[in-house]
Design a protein around this motif. Structure first.
Motif, PDB file in Angstrom:
ATOM      1  N   THR A  12       0.829  -1.214   0.000  1.00 20.85           N
ATOM      2  CA  THR A  12       0.000   0.000   0.000  1.00 20.85           C
ATOM      3  C   THR A  12       0.865   1.266   0.000  1.00 20.85           C
ATOM      4  O   THR A  12       0.334   2.375  -0.069  1.00 20.85           O
ATOM      5  N   ASP A  15       6.608   2.726  -2.782  1.00 18.96           N
ATOM      6  CA  ASP A  15       7.484   1.841  -3.550  1.00 18.96           C
ATOM      7  C   ASP A  15       6.786   0.527  -3.898  1.00 18.96           C
ATOM      8  O   ASP A  15       7.049  -0.060  -4.949  1.00 18.96           O
ATOM      9  N   ARG A  35      -0.958  -4.909   5.965  1.00 20.96           N
ATOM     10  CA  ARG A  35      -1.527  -5.212   7.286  1.00 20.96           C
ATOM     11  C   ARG A  35      -3.029  -4.945   7.245  1.00 20.96           C
ATOM     12  O   ARG A  35      -3.492  -4.084   6.476  1.00 20.96           O
ATOM     13  N   ASP A  60       1.035  -8.738   8.822  1.00 24.58           N
ATOM     14  CA  ASP A  60       1.539  -7.679   9.701  1.00 24.58           C
ATOM     15  C   ASP A  60       2.935  -8.067  10.159  1.00 24.58           C
ATOM     16  O   ASP A  60       3.136  -9.161  10.705  1.00 24.58           O
ATOM     17  N   LEU A  61       3.887  -7.161   9.967  1.00 23.03           N
ATOM     18  CA  LEU A  61       5.281  -7.466  10.319  1.00 23.03           C
ATOM     19  C   LEU A  61       5.487  -7.622  11.826  1.00 23.03           C
ATOM     20  O   LEU A  61       6.557  -8.021  12.269  1.00 23.03           O
ATOM     21  N   SER A  86       7.853   4.213   8.137  1.00 26.89           N
ATOM     22  CA  SER A  86       8.922   4.829   7.335  1.00 26.89           C
ATOM     23  C   SER A  86       9.099   6.328   7.580  1.00 26.89           C
ATOM     24  O   SER A  86       9.958   6.946   6.966  1.00 26.89           O
ATOM     25  N   TYR A 151      14.064   5.371  13.932  1.00 25.77           N
ATOM     26  CA  TYR A 151      13.856   4.735  12.619  1.00 25.77           C
ATOM     27  C   TYR A 151      15.172   4.188  12.084  1.00 25.77           C
ATOM     28  O   TYR A 151      15.275   3.022  11.705  1.00 25.77           O
ATOM     29  N   LYS A 155      16.487   0.363  11.415  1.00 28.26           N
ATOM     30  CA  LYS A 155      16.910  -0.052  10.071  1.00 28.26           C
ATOM     31  C   LYS A 155      18.344  -0.584  10.096  1.00 28.26           C
ATOM     32  O   LYS A 155      18.716  -1.426   9.294  1.00 28.26           O
ATOM     33  N   HIS A 181      13.671   8.916  -2.398  1.00 24.29           N
ATOM     34  CA  HIS A 181      13.045   8.860  -3.725  1.00 24.29           C
ATOM     35  C   HIS A 181      11.558   9.126  -3.554  1.00 24.29           C
ATOM     36  O   HIS A 181      10.914   8.644  -2.631  1.00 24.29           O
TER      37      HIS A 181
HETATM   38  P1  NAP Z   1       5.667   4.072   2.637  1.00 29.32           P
HETATM   39  O1  NAP Z   1       4.973   4.675   1.464  1.00 29.32           O
HETATM   40  O2  NAP Z   1       5.555   4.720   3.969  1.00 29.32           O
HETATM   41  O3  NAP Z   1       5.134   2.557   2.777  1.00 29.32           O
HETATM   42  C1  NAP Z   1       5.374   1.794   3.928  1.00 29.32           C
HETATM   43  C2  NAP Z   1       4.539   0.544   3.847  1.00 29.32           C
HETATM   44  O4  NAP Z   1       4.768  -0.244   5.029  1.00 29.32           O
HETATM   45  C3  NAP Z   1       3.006   0.797   3.803  1.00 29.32           C
HETATM   46  O5  NAP Z   1       2.447  -0.104   2.874  1.00 29.32           O
HETATM   47  C4  NAP Z   1       2.576   0.462   5.216  1.00 29.32           C
HETATM   48  O6  NAP Z   1       1.247   0.011   5.304  1.00 29.32           O
HETATM   49  C5  NAP Z   1       3.516  -0.705   5.513  1.00 29.32           C
HETATM   50  N1  NAP Z   1       3.571  -1.052   6.935  1.00 29.32           N
HETATM   51  C6  NAP Z   1       3.805  -0.210   7.970  1.00 29.32           C
HETATM   52  N2  NAP Z   1       3.744  -0.908   9.129  1.00 29.32           N
HETATM   53  C7  NAP Z   1       3.489  -2.204   8.802  1.00 29.32           C
HETATM   54  C8  NAP Z   1       3.302  -3.394   9.551  1.00 29.32           C
HETATM   55  N3  NAP Z   1       3.364  -3.411  10.892  1.00 29.32           N
HETATM   56  N4  NAP Z   1       3.057  -4.551   8.883  1.00 29.32           N
HETATM   57  C9  NAP Z   1       2.953  -4.561   7.539  1.00 29.32           C
HETATM   58  N5  NAP Z   1       3.096  -3.459   6.766  1.00 29.32           N
HETATM   59  C10 NAP Z   1       3.359  -2.301   7.406  1.00 29.32           C
HETATM   60  O7  NAP Z   1       7.222   3.880   2.349  1.00 29.32           O
HETATM   61  P2  NAP Z   1       7.995   3.894   0.934  1.00 29.32           P
HETATM   62  O8  NAP Z   1       8.423   5.275   0.666  1.00 29.32           O
HETATM   63  O9  NAP Z   1       7.231   3.128  -0.064  1.00 29.32           O
HETATM   64  O10 NAP Z   1       9.314   3.105   1.337  1.00 29.32           O
HETATM   65  C11 NAP Z   1       9.402   1.690   1.187  1.00 29.32           C
HETATM   66  C12 NAP Z   1      10.494   1.172   2.103  1.00 29.32           C
HETATM   67  O11 NAP Z   1      11.737   1.767   1.745  1.00 29.32           O
HETATM   68  C13 NAP Z   1      10.310   1.469   3.580  1.00 29.32           C
HETATM   69  O12 NAP Z   1      10.829   0.378   4.293  1.00 29.32           O
HETATM   70  C14 NAP Z   1      11.160   2.699   3.820  1.00 29.32           C
HETATM   71  O13 NAP Z   1      11.582   2.740   5.170  1.00 29.32           O
HETATM   72  C15 NAP Z   1      12.302   2.427   2.871  1.00 29.32           C
HETATM   73  N6  NAP Z   1      12.989   3.586   2.309  1.00 29.32           N
HETATM   74  C16 NAP Z   1      12.287   4.567   1.669  1.00 29.32           C
HETATM   75  C17 NAP Z   1      12.950   5.614   1.078  1.00 29.32           C
HETATM   76  C18 NAP Z   1      12.205   6.709   0.356  1.00 29.32           C
HETATM   77  O14 NAP Z   1      12.818   7.757   0.112  1.00 29.32           O
HETATM   78  N7  NAP Z   1      10.956   6.491  -0.033  1.00 29.32           N
HETATM   79  C19 NAP Z   1      14.353   5.665   1.111  1.00 29.32           C
HETATM   80  C20 NAP Z   1      15.043   4.632   1.742  1.00 29.32           C
HETATM   81  C21 NAP Z   1      14.347   3.588   2.319  1.00 29.32           C
HETATM   82  P3  NAP Z   1       0.009   0.996   5.698  1.00 29.32           P
HETATM   83  O15 NAP Z   1      -0.507   1.525   4.375  1.00 29.32           O
HETATM   84  O16 NAP Z   1      -0.949   0.070   6.353  1.00 29.32           O
HETATM   85  O17 NAP Z   1       0.559   2.062   6.584  1.00 29.32           O
END
Ligand code: NAP
Ligand code: G4F
Length: 339
Positions: A12, A15, A35, A60-61, A86, A151, A155, A181
């Motif tokens: 959801t 990425d 989740r 759910d993680l 995140s 956070y 990580k 990104h």
């Molecule tokens: P995002 O849009 O915040 O998505 C995070 C996802 O994790 C959502 O689908 C969320 O679900 C899910 N989630 C949160 N808690 C959970 C749980 N307990 N069990 C299962 N799912 C859970 O993040 P993103 O930008 O796509 O980033 C993807 C990953 O890359 C993340 O791990 C982030 O930390 C990492 N990252 C991101 C960036 C960036 O710039 N975007 C850079 C480096 C690393 P809900 O919809 O239910 O909240």
């Protein structure tokens, strides 16, 4: 065409949607883990026109038995672990649950893979936040970590568990250290989307002043659509490894604001310092931006800029989208969404 099954956690999120689209194009069967939620947000999958093609499972993680059931039932060839709490700012308010999801959740996945499906490849979403209070610029795979938030600390645990399982048990455990990104699917609490959404509304007549925190911090921003290609390429290698994905260019928050207002043909003029700094429309003198200390963090990551030479040489990956193109995509999208 591939005939593989990928389990994408965080389906959801930003990425998750972009990666699912890419994997479907490559011929994968994509199972998206989300989740349980009373109002599940599948906007990203809908926006990319792939909602019907991704099978959604509840996972759910925080719940080992749930992760065990999903992984051992689906038996994926590849797991892309994108799920996380995140938002860095939220991790200061929810340090323990962030640690459980972003740290322990990864340990659960790894241990299940090691015990029951040792040939399944695992990708972990590591982050440039690991570099935190940077000890070297630009940051690359060998740069030591100095995490600056709950956070990033969580990580870091996840990252080293990946490396440890790779070295101890011969698991294909690969880490992408991705710099920031963004895209039109970015959550609105993150600074880029907060700005583009505000600028879009401004152009449509909502003249509220934009309130931001630290204008001086600097990020290496790329386009999420480009970065998921890097994730996929990492998983096609023969051996697990760690790769930085970045553009190599860094921009302050203040300058991102300039780019966003430029996209609607407004030039911003800045006056004042620190909490008194303000941004004005250079033509009309109208105030556009102010600093609001509620958006400051207890500890800040001031400067991130990545060196993705290894990804270029080994994977053949380079980012394709410039910052100006990215800002335009986001502002145009937000204008449509708010119209
Ligand atoms: P995002 O849009 O915040 O998505 C995070 C996802 O994790 C959502 O689908 C969320 O679900 C899910 N989630 C949160 N808690 C959970 C749980 N307990 N069990 C299962 N799912 C859970 O993040 P993103 O930008 O796509 O980033 C993807 C990953 O890359 C993340 O791990 C982030 O930390 C990492 N990252 C991101 C960036 C960036 O710039 N975007 C850079 C480096 C690393 P809900 O919809 O239910 O909240
Ligand atoms: O957009 P941000 O919240 O992203 P941040 O903290 O860099 O984290 C993002 O990128 C990481 C990769 O480096 C990911 F691991 C993480 O999951 C997430 O995707 O904040 C960027 C910068 C910070 O320095 C923050 O202090 O913008 C500054 N900022 C200034 N005013 C603001 C604001 N951030 C937010 N969210 N809101 C503001 O009003």
């Amino acid at each position: 065409m591939q005939n593989k099954t990928a389990l994408v956690t965080g389906i959801t999120g930003q990425d998750g949607a972009w990666l699912a689209k890419l994997l479907l194009e490559k011929g994968y069967t994509v199972v998206g883990a989300a989740r349980r939620n009373s109002n599940r947000n599948l906007y990203g999958l809908k926006y990319l026109g792939i909602e019907e093609q991704v099978k959604i499972v509840d996972m759910d993680l925080l719940d080992y038995s749930n992760i065990y059931d999903v992984i051992t039932t689906i038996k994926p060839d590849e797991i892309y672990n994108l799920a996380a709490q995140s938002f860095v700012a939220a991790s200061f308010k929810q340090p323990l649950s962030t640690g459980m999801v972003d740290g322990m959740g990864v340990a659960y996945i790894l241990d299940i893979v090691k015990t029951f499906l040792p040939t399944t490849k695992v990708y972990q979403a590591s982050t440039s936040e690991l570099y935190g209070k940077v000890v070297e610029t630009p940051q690359k795979e060998t740069t030591p970590f100095y995490p600056r938030s709950p956070y990033a600390v969580a990580k870091q645990y996840a990252h080293w568990m990946m490396v440890n399982y790779r070295e101890s048990y011969n698991i294909f455990a690969t880490c992408g250290i991705l710099f920031n990104h963004e895209s039109e699917l970015r959550g609105k609490e993150f600074v880029t989307r907060k700005i583009t959404n505000h600028v879009a509304k401004y152009s449509l007549g909502d003249k509220e002043v934009l309130r931001l925190g630290n204008l001086n911090s600097s990020r290496d921003w790329g386009y999420a659509k480009d970065y998921v290609e890097g994730m996929y390429l990492m998983m096609q290698q023969d051996n697990p490894d760690t790769f930085v994905l970045a553009t190599g260019t860094t921009t302050t928050i203040r300058d991102f604001v300039n780019h966003a207002y430029n996209a609607i043909n407004i030039e911003v003029k800045w006056e004042g310092d620190g909490v008194d700094e303000k941004g004005f429309d250079a033509n009309t003198g109208e105030q556009l931006v102010m600093v609001d200390p509620q958006f400051f963090r207890p500890a800040e990551v001031e400067l991130l800029v990545g060196d993705a030479t290894k990804a270029k040489e080994v994977l053949g990956w380079t980012p394709k989208t410039s910052l100006d193109e990215l800002v335009k995509i986001m502002v145009d999208h937000d204008i449509k969404l708010n119209s």
